[in-house]
Write a protein that holds these residues in place. Sequence first.
Motif, PDB file in Angstrom:
ATOM      1  N   ASP A 107       0.834  -1.205   0.000  1.00  0.00           N
ATOM      2  CA  ASP A 107       0.000   0.000   0.000  1.00  0.00           C
ATOM      3  C   ASP A 107       0.867   1.252   0.000  1.00  0.00           C
ATOM      4  O   ASP A 107       0.606   2.208  -0.732  1.00  0.00           O
ATOM      5  CB  ASP A 107      -0.934  -0.014   1.213  1.00  0.00           C
ATOM      6  CG  ASP A 107      -1.855   1.187   1.253  1.00  0.00           C
ATOM      7  OD1 ASP A 107      -2.542   1.446   0.239  1.00  0.00           O
ATOM      8  OD2 ASP A 107      -1.894   1.869   2.296  1.00  0.00           O
ATOM      9  N   ARG A 108       1.904   1.247   0.806  1.00  0.00           N
ATOM     10  CA  ARG A 108       2.807   2.395   0.871  1.00  0.00           C
ATOM     11  C   ARG A 108       3.509   2.612  -0.469  1.00  0.00           C
ATOM     12  O   ARG A 108       3.638   3.748  -0.935  1.00  0.00           O
ATOM     13  CB  ARG A 108       3.824   2.200   1.996  1.00  0.00           C
ATOM     14  CG  ARG A 108       4.585   3.475   2.307  1.00  0.00           C
ATOM     15  CD  ARG A 108       5.427   3.385   3.571  1.00  0.00           C
ATOM     16  NE  ARG A 108       6.479   2.407   3.461  1.00  0.00           N
ATOM     17  CZ  ARG A 108       6.644   1.378   4.276  1.00  0.00           C
ATOM     18  NH1 ARG A 108       5.829   1.182   5.283  1.00  0.00           N
ATOM     19  NH2 ARG A 108       7.633   0.535   4.102  1.00  0.00           N
ATOM     20  N   MET A 109       3.924   1.536  -1.126  1.00  0.00           N
ATOM     21  CA  MET A 109       4.568   1.647  -2.439  1.00  0.00           C
ATOM     22  C   MET A 109       3.596   2.196  -3.485  1.00  0.00           C
ATOM     23  O   MET A 109       3.985   3.034  -4.306  1.00  0.00           O
ATOM     24  CB  MET A 109       5.117   0.293  -2.892  1.00  0.00           C
ATOM     25  CG  MET A 109       6.305  -0.186  -2.083  1.00  0.00           C
ATOM     26  SD  MET A 109       7.725   0.921  -2.172  1.00  0.00           S
ATOM     27  CE  MET A 109       8.128   0.803  -3.883  1.00  0.00           C
ATOM     28  N   ARG A 110       2.350   1.743  -3.437  1.00  0.00           N
ATOM     29  CA  ARG A 110       1.333   2.257  -4.379  1.00  0.00           C
ATOM     30  C   ARG A 110       1.141   3.755  -4.188  1.00  0.00           C
ATOM     31  O   ARG A 110       1.049   4.512  -5.151  1.00  0.00           O
ATOM     32  CB  ARG A 110      -0.010   1.544  -4.141  1.00  0.00           C
ATOM     33  CG  ARG A 110      -0.329   0.481  -5.098  1.00  0.00           C
ATOM     34  CD  ARG A 110      -1.773   0.016  -5.027  1.00  0.00           C
ATOM     35  NE  ARG A 110      -2.540   0.550  -3.931  1.00  0.00           N
ATOM     36  CZ  ARG A 110      -3.271  -0.162  -3.099  1.00  0.00           C
ATOM     37  NH1 ARG A 110      -3.335  -1.457  -3.220  1.00  0.00           N
ATOM     38  NH2 ARG A 110      -3.956   0.405  -2.145  1.00  0.00           N
ATOM     39  N   ARG A 111       1.065   4.160  -2.941  1.00  0.00           N
ATOM     40  CA  ARG A 111       0.901   5.588  -2.654  1.00  0.00           C
ATOM     41  C   ARG A 111       2.126   6.384  -3.099  1.00  0.00           C
ATOM     42  O   ARG A 111       1.993   7.467  -3.657  1.00  0.00           O
ATOM     43  CB  ARG A 111       0.647   5.809  -1.163  1.00  0.00           C
ATOM     44  CG  ARG A 111      -0.700   5.300  -0.713  1.00  0.00           C
ATOM     45  CD  ARG A 111      -0.899   5.548   0.753  1.00  0.00           C
ATOM     46  NE  ARG A 111      -1.979   4.731   1.284  1.00  0.00           N
ATOM     47  CZ  ARG A 111      -2.720   5.087   2.305  1.00  0.00           C
ATOM     48  NH1 ARG A 111      -2.512   6.223   2.930  1.00  0.00           N
ATOM     49  NH2 ARG A 111      -3.673   4.288   2.736  1.00  0.00           N
ATOM     50  N   GLN A 112       3.305   5.860  -2.828  1.00  0.00           N
ATOM     51  CA  GLN A 112       4.521   6.563  -3.246  1.00  0.00           C
ATOM     52  C   GLN A 112       4.537   6.761  -4.762  1.00  0.00           C
ATOM     53  O   GLN A 112       4.880   7.840  -5.242  1.00  0.00           O
ATOM     54  CB  GLN A 112       5.770   5.797  -2.815  1.00  0.00           C
ATOM     55  CG  GLN A 112       6.070   5.926  -1.346  1.00  0.00           C
ATOM     56  CD  GLN A 112       7.256   5.081  -0.912  1.00  0.00           C
ATOM     57  OE1 GLN A 112       7.643   4.118  -1.574  1.00  0.00           O
ATOM     58  NE2 GLN A 112       7.832   5.427   0.222  1.00  0.00           N
ATOM     59  N   ASP A 113       4.167   5.730  -5.491  1.00  0.00           N
ATOM     60  CA  ASP A 113       4.125   5.839  -6.954  1.00  0.00           C
ATOM     61  C   ASP A 113       3.094   6.877  -7.392  1.00  0.00           C
ATOM     62  O   ASP A 113       3.362   7.698  -8.274  1.00  0.00           O
ATOM     63  CB  ASP A 113       3.804   4.490  -7.593  1.00  0.00           C
ATOM     64  CG  ASP A 113       4.935   3.488  -7.470  1.00  0.00           C
ATOM     65  OD1 ASP A 113       6.089   3.894  -7.201  1.00  0.00           O
ATOM     66  OD2 ASP A 113       4.669   2.278  -7.642  1.00  0.00           O
ATOM     67  N   LEU A 114       1.923   6.846  -6.778  1.00  0.00           N
ATOM     68  CA  LEU A 114       0.870   7.802  -7.125  1.00  0.00           C
ATOM     69  C   LEU A 114       1.317   9.229  -6.810  1.00  0.00           C
ATOM     70  O   LEU A 114       1.136  10.134  -7.629  1.00  0.00           O
ATOM     71  CB  LEU A 114      -0.418   7.470  -6.369  1.00  0.00           C
ATOM     72  CG  LEU A 114      -1.592   8.430  -6.539  1.00  0.00           C
ATOM     73  CD1 LEU A 114      -1.991   8.569  -8.005  1.00  0.00           C
ATOM     74  CD2 LEU A 114      -2.775   7.959  -5.685  1.00  0.00           C
ATOM     75  N   TYR A 115       1.919   9.451  -5.657  1.00  0.00           N
ATOM     76  CA  TYR A 115       2.353  10.790  -5.267  1.00  0.00           C
ATOM     77  C   TYR A 115       3.467  11.288  -6.178  1.00  0.00           C
ATOM     78  O   TYR A 115       3.499  12.461  -6.549  1.00  0.00           O
ATOM     79  CB  TYR A 115       2.793  10.826  -3.811  1.00  0.00           C
ATOM     80  CG  TYR A 115       1.710  10.413  -2.839  1.00  0.00           C
ATOM     81  CD1 TYR A 115       0.373  10.312  -3.236  1.00  0.00           C
ATOM     82  CD2 TYR A 115       2.011  10.096  -1.528  1.00  0.00           C
ATOM     83  CE1 TYR A 115      -0.614   9.934  -2.357  1.00  0.00           C
ATOM     84  CE2 TYR A 115       1.021   9.714  -0.635  1.00  0.00           C
ATOM     85  CZ  TYR A 115      -0.287   9.625  -1.059  1.00  0.00           C
ATOM     86  OH  TYR A 115      -1.278   9.243  -0.188  1.00  0.00           O
ATOM     87  N   LYS A 116       4.364  10.385  -6.563  1.00  0.00           N
ATOM     88  CA  LYS A 116       5.438  10.759  -7.494  1.00  0.00           C
ATOM     89  C   LYS A 116       4.834  11.191  -8.828  1.00  0.00           C
ATOM     90  O   LYS A 116       5.204  12.237  -9.376  1.00  0.00           O
ATOM     91  CB  LYS A 116       6.378   9.574  -7.695  1.00  0.00           C
ATOM     92  CG  LYS A 116       7.469   9.832  -8.697  1.00  0.00           C
ATOM     93  CD  LYS A 116       8.289   8.571  -8.939  1.00  0.00           C
ATOM     94  CE  LYS A 116       9.228   8.814 -10.095  1.00  0.00           C
ATOM     95  NZ  LYS A 116       9.409   7.652 -10.920  1.00  0.00           N
ATOM     96  N   GLN A 150      -7.381   6.065  -2.205  1.00  0.00           N
ATOM     97  CA  GLN A 150      -6.255   5.361  -1.596  1.00  0.00           C
ATOM     98  C   GLN A 150      -5.600   6.075  -0.419  1.00  0.00           C
ATOM     99  O   GLN A 150      -4.917   5.442   0.374  1.00  0.00           O
ATOM    100  CB  GLN A 150      -5.157   5.121  -2.646  1.00  0.00           C
ATOM    101  CG  GLN A 150      -5.567   4.226  -3.770  1.00  0.00           C
ATOM    102  CD  GLN A 150      -4.474   4.061  -4.815  1.00  0.00           C
ATOM    103  OE1 GLN A 150      -3.413   4.653  -4.717  1.00  0.00           O
ATOM    104  NE2 GLN A 150      -4.746   3.257  -5.815  1.00  0.00           N
ATOM    105  N   SER A 151      -5.786   7.372  -0.312  1.00  0.00           N
ATOM    106  CA  SER A 151      -4.994   8.161   0.625  1.00  0.00           C
ATOM    107  C   SER A 151      -5.832   8.699   1.774  1.00  0.00           C
ATOM    108  O   SER A 151      -7.054   8.592   1.775  1.00  0.00           O
ATOM    109  CB  SER A 151      -4.360   9.342  -0.120  1.00  0.00           C
ATOM    110  OG  SER A 151      -3.639   8.886  -1.223  1.00  0.00           O
ATOM    111  N   SER A 152      -5.140   9.341   2.681  1.00  0.00           N
ATOM    112  CA  SER A 152      -5.835  10.008   3.778  1.00  0.00           C
ATOM    113  C   SER A 152      -6.590  11.217   3.233  1.00  0.00           C
ATOM    114  O   SER A 152      -6.271  11.742   2.155  1.00  0.00           O
ATOM    115  CB  SER A 152      -4.830  10.467   4.844  1.00  0.00           C
ATOM    116  OG  SER A 152      -4.004  11.494   4.327  1.00  0.00           O
TER     117      SER A 152
END
Length: 145
Positions: free
Chosen positions: A38-47, A84-86
């Motif tokens: 989940d953290r990796m998915r978010r990191q990719d999305l934020y990037k 996906q995020s807060s």
Amino acid sequence: MNTTLLSAMAALFGASIAGLTSVVTQRTQAKAEWLAHDRMRRQDLYKEFIEEASHCYVHALQHDEPDLAALVNLFAKISRMRVQSSTEVANEADQVGRKIVDTYHVPEKTFLQLREMLADGSIDILGRFSDVCRVEFDSLRAQQF
């Protein structure tokens, strides 16, 4: 009490404890793997969002007409963040998107004006977004342990 019965009960009890421990360990590992994914998915999305927002912002600073395809992609990423995020991250991403759209309504910036914006920090519309993302990642790391 019969020693054979006592031995059998001890073996059954020991096997039950071992099985329960195994299930708890597997569940803990599965949760840790899910959180890491989940953290990796978010990191990719934020990037991707940061790159797309930067591109859109530069375009807005230099043009009067919006790049609609790029804006649609940007707001699609914001919608993914809502899922996906807060709430804080999604809201801050929405604010970035609104600032970019609003930038199309101001006169085009010269290089000198861009340099001044860089010097006074007003060019950084992603700073707060990055800060909120960092807080979210800290919270996710805390959940993992």
